[in-house]
Design a protein around this motif. Structure first.
Motif, PDB file in Angstrom:
ATOM      1  N   VAL A 186     117.177 -31.756 -66.997  1.00 25.68           N
ATOM      2  CA  VAL A 186     116.261 -31.944 -68.117  1.00 25.68           C
ATOM      3  C   VAL A 186     116.233 -30.660 -68.931  1.00 25.68           C
ATOM      4  CG1 VAL A 186     113.892 -32.486 -68.790  1.00 25.68           C
ATOM      5  CG2 VAL A 186     114.855 -33.521 -66.739  1.00 25.68           C
ATOM      6  N   ASN A 187     116.440 -30.823 -70.249  1.00 25.45           N
ATOM      7  CA  ASN A 187     116.439 -29.652 -71.125  1.00 25.45           C
ATOM      8  C   ASN A 187     115.661 -29.967 -72.396  1.00 25.45           C
ATOM      9  OD1 ASN A 187     118.128 -31.300 -72.617  1.00 25.45           O
ATOM     10  ND2 ASN A 187     119.982 -30.173 -72.109  1.00 25.45           N
ATOM     11  N   VAL A 188     115.726 -29.077 -73.363  1.00 26.37           N
ATOM     12  CA  VAL A 188     114.991 -29.255 -74.612  1.00 26.37           C
ATOM     13  C   VAL A 188     115.410 -30.550 -75.302  1.00 26.37           C
ATOM     14  CG1 VAL A 188     114.590 -28.292 -76.917  1.00 26.37           C
ATOM     15  CG2 VAL A 188     114.643 -26.784 -74.937  1.00 26.37           C
ATOM     16  N   GLU A 189     116.692 -30.864 -75.276  1.00 27.80           N
ATOM     17  CA  GLU A 189     117.179 -32.077 -75.940  1.00 27.80           C
ATOM     18  C   GLU A 189     116.519 -33.327 -75.377  1.00 27.80           C
ATOM     19  OE1 GLU A 189     119.046 -34.052 -78.907  1.00 27.80           O
ATOM     20  OE2 GLU A 189     118.960 -31.898 -78.640  1.00 27.80           O
ATOM     21  N   PHE A 190     116.216 -33.339 -74.087  1.00 30.58           N
ATOM     22  CA  PHE A 190     115.508 -34.475 -73.485  1.00 30.58           C
ATOM     23  C   PHE A 190     114.189 -34.711 -74.210  1.00 30.58           C
ATOM     24  CE2 PHE A 190     112.355 -36.175 -70.554  1.00 30.58           C
ATOM     25  CZ  PHE A 190     112.999 -37.300 -70.056  1.00 30.58           C
ATOM     26  N   PHE A 191     113.413 -33.655 -74.413  1.00 29.98           N
ATOM     27  CA  PHE A 191     112.102 -33.793 -75.042  1.00 29.98           C
ATOM     28  C   PHE A 191     112.200 -33.974 -76.562  1.00 29.98           C
ATOM     29  CE2 PHE A 191     111.088 -31.707 -71.008  1.00 29.98           C
ATOM     30  CZ  PHE A 191     110.199 -32.650 -70.510  1.00 29.98           C
ATOM     31  N   ARG A 192     113.275 -33.535 -77.172  1.00 25.64           N
ATOM     32  CA  ARG A 192     113.490 -33.822 -78.594  1.00 25.64           C
ATOM     33  C   ARG A 192     113.755 -35.306 -78.792  1.00 25.64           C
ATOM     34  NH1 ARG A 192     117.523 -28.956 -79.649  1.00 25.64           N
ATOM     35  NH2 ARG A 192     116.011 -27.323 -80.071  1.00 25.64           N
ATOM     36  N   ARG A 193     114.507 -35.886 -77.875  1.00 32.50           N
ATOM     37  CA  ARG A 193     114.948 -37.273 -78.021  1.00 32.50           C
ATOM     38  C   ARG A 193     114.036 -38.284 -77.351  1.00 32.50           C
ATOM     39  NH1 ARG A 193     120.207 -38.744 -77.224  1.00 32.50           N
ATOM     40  NH2 ARG A 193     119.360 -40.794 -77.645  1.00 32.50           N
ATOM     41  N   VAL A 194     113.551 -37.981 -76.167  1.00 36.17           N
ATOM     42  CA  VAL A 194     112.727 -38.928 -75.413  1.00 36.17           C
ATOM     43  C   VAL A 194     111.266 -38.565 -75.668  1.00 36.17           C
ATOM     44  CG1 VAL A 194     112.224 -39.902 -73.145  1.00 36.17           C
ATOM     45  CG2 VAL A 194     114.553 -39.150 -73.680  1.00 36.17           C
ATOM     46  N   ARG A 195     110.653 -39.267 -76.620  1.00 35.14           N
ATOM     47  CA  ARG A 195     109.296 -38.957 -77.068  1.00 35.14           C
ATOM     48  C   ARG A 195     108.330 -39.970 -76.474  1.00 35.14           C
ATOM     49  NH1 ARG A 195     110.577 -37.180 -83.310  1.00 35.14           N
ATOM     50  NH2 ARG A 195     112.253 -35.758 -82.734  1.00 35.14           N
TER      51      ARG A 195
ATOM     52  N   LEU B 164     109.495 -28.816 -72.738  1.00 36.48           N
ATOM     53  CA  LEU B 164     108.548 -29.765 -73.327  1.00 36.48           C
ATOM     54  C   LEU B 164     107.913 -29.149 -74.571  1.00 36.48           C
ATOM     55  CD1 LEU B 164     106.688 -32.244 -73.509  1.00 36.48           C
ATOM     56  CD2 LEU B 164     105.234 -31.166 -71.768  1.00 36.48           C
ATOM     57  N   LEU B 165     107.471 -27.912 -74.456  1.00 33.95           N
ATOM     58  CA  LEU B 165     106.853 -27.235 -75.601  1.00 33.95           C
ATOM     59  C   LEU B 165     107.844 -27.084 -76.754  1.00 33.95           C
ATOM     60  CD1 LEU B 165     104.892 -24.391 -73.745  1.00 33.95           C
ATOM     61  CD2 LEU B 165     103.977 -26.560 -74.594  1.00 33.95           C
ATOM     62  N   GLU B 166     109.022 -26.609 -76.447  1.00 32.34           N
ATOM     63  CA  GLU B 166     110.022 -26.381 -77.493  1.00 32.34           C
ATOM     64  C   GLU B 166     110.489 -27.700 -78.113  1.00 32.34           C
ATOM     65  OE1 GLU B 166     114.396 -24.356 -78.103  1.00 32.34           O
ATOM     66  OE2 GLU B 166     113.210 -23.766 -76.368  1.00 32.34           O
ATOM     67  N   GLY B 167     110.715 -28.702 -77.282  1.00 35.46           N
ATOM     68  CA  GLY B 167     111.155 -29.995 -77.797  1.00 35.46           C
ATOM     69  C   GLY B 167     110.123 -30.640 -78.690  1.00 35.46           C
ATOM     70  N   LYS B 168     108.855 -30.538 -78.314  1.00 36.73           N
ATOM     71  CA  LYS B 168     107.798 -31.177 -79.102  1.00 36.73           C
ATOM     72  C   LYS B 168     107.631 -30.510 -80.463  1.00 36.73           C
ATOM     73  CE  LYS B 168     103.494 -33.592 -78.971  1.00 36.73           C
ATOM     74  NZ  LYS B 168     102.845 -33.128 -80.168  1.00 36.73           N
ATOM     75  N   THR B 169     107.994 -29.250 -80.594  1.00 36.65           N
ATOM     76  CA  THR B 169     107.916 -28.601 -81.909  1.00 36.65           C
ATOM     77  C   THR B 169     108.855 -29.254 -82.912  1.00 36.65           C
ATOM     78  OG1 THR B 169     109.586 -26.922 -81.396  1.00 36.65           O
ATOM     79  CG2 THR B 169     107.280 -26.356 -80.928  1.00 36.65           C
ATOM     80  N   GLN B 170     109.849 -30.013 -82.439  1.00 30.88           N
ATOM     81  CA  GLN B 170     110.815 -30.676 -83.313  1.00 30.88           C
ATOM     82  C   GLN B 170     110.345 -32.059 -83.778  1.00 30.88           C
ATOM     83  OE1 GLN B 170     113.660 -28.932 -84.214  1.00 30.88           O
ATOM     84  NE2 GLN B 170     112.590 -27.320 -83.097  1.00 30.88           N
TER      85      GLN B 170
END
Length: 127
Positions: free
Chosen positions: A31-40, A64-70
């Motif tokens: 699980v990385n930043v891309e997971f949280f960018r894509r899986v909302r 999670l924090l970084e992905g949600k900023t996107q």
């Protein structure tokens, strides 16, 4: 020879869900930043309590924090850890202000379910 399976999400458009179980106990290999960018999702369940294998990983929590900023919207997200861990507590305390900025709530269990000879913390989610 077969290549090992990976749950790392490739780049692409976002997918919107109500409830998501974070794969592999929050291990950063999957699980990385891309997971949280894509899986909302409105709710993420994080099950992991193994410091030897770094689960849950601080890197996943930070992702999670970084992905949600996107995300385009600031919809509320609820993180539901299934175990109390040192990593989880430290991350919560150190990033609490950022969590509030991003509208992320960490749900702490205040209920206990008792079944036969076993009891465990639980939480109720209404979708």
């Amino acid at each position: 020879s077969k290549s090992p399976k990976s749950t790392v999400v490739p780049p692409g458009p976002p997918v919107y869900l109500d409830l998501v179980y974070i794969p592999n106990h929050g291990n950063s290999k999957n699980v990385n930043v891309e997971f949280f960018r894509r899986v909302r999702s409105s709710y993420y369940v994080l099950s992991g309590n193994n410091s030897a294998t770094e689960e849950p990983s601080r890197a996943v929590l930070d992702s999670l924090l970084e992905g949600k900023t996107q995300w385009e919207s600031n919809m509320q997200v609820t993180l539901i850890p299934t175990h109390d861990s040192e990593v989880m507590r430290e991350w919560y305390q150190e990033t609490h202000e950022k969590q509030q900025e991003l509208n992320i709530m960490v749900l702490a269990s205040s209920s206990t379910v008792v079944m036969q000879d076993e009891s465990f913390p639980a939480c109720k989610i209404e979708l």
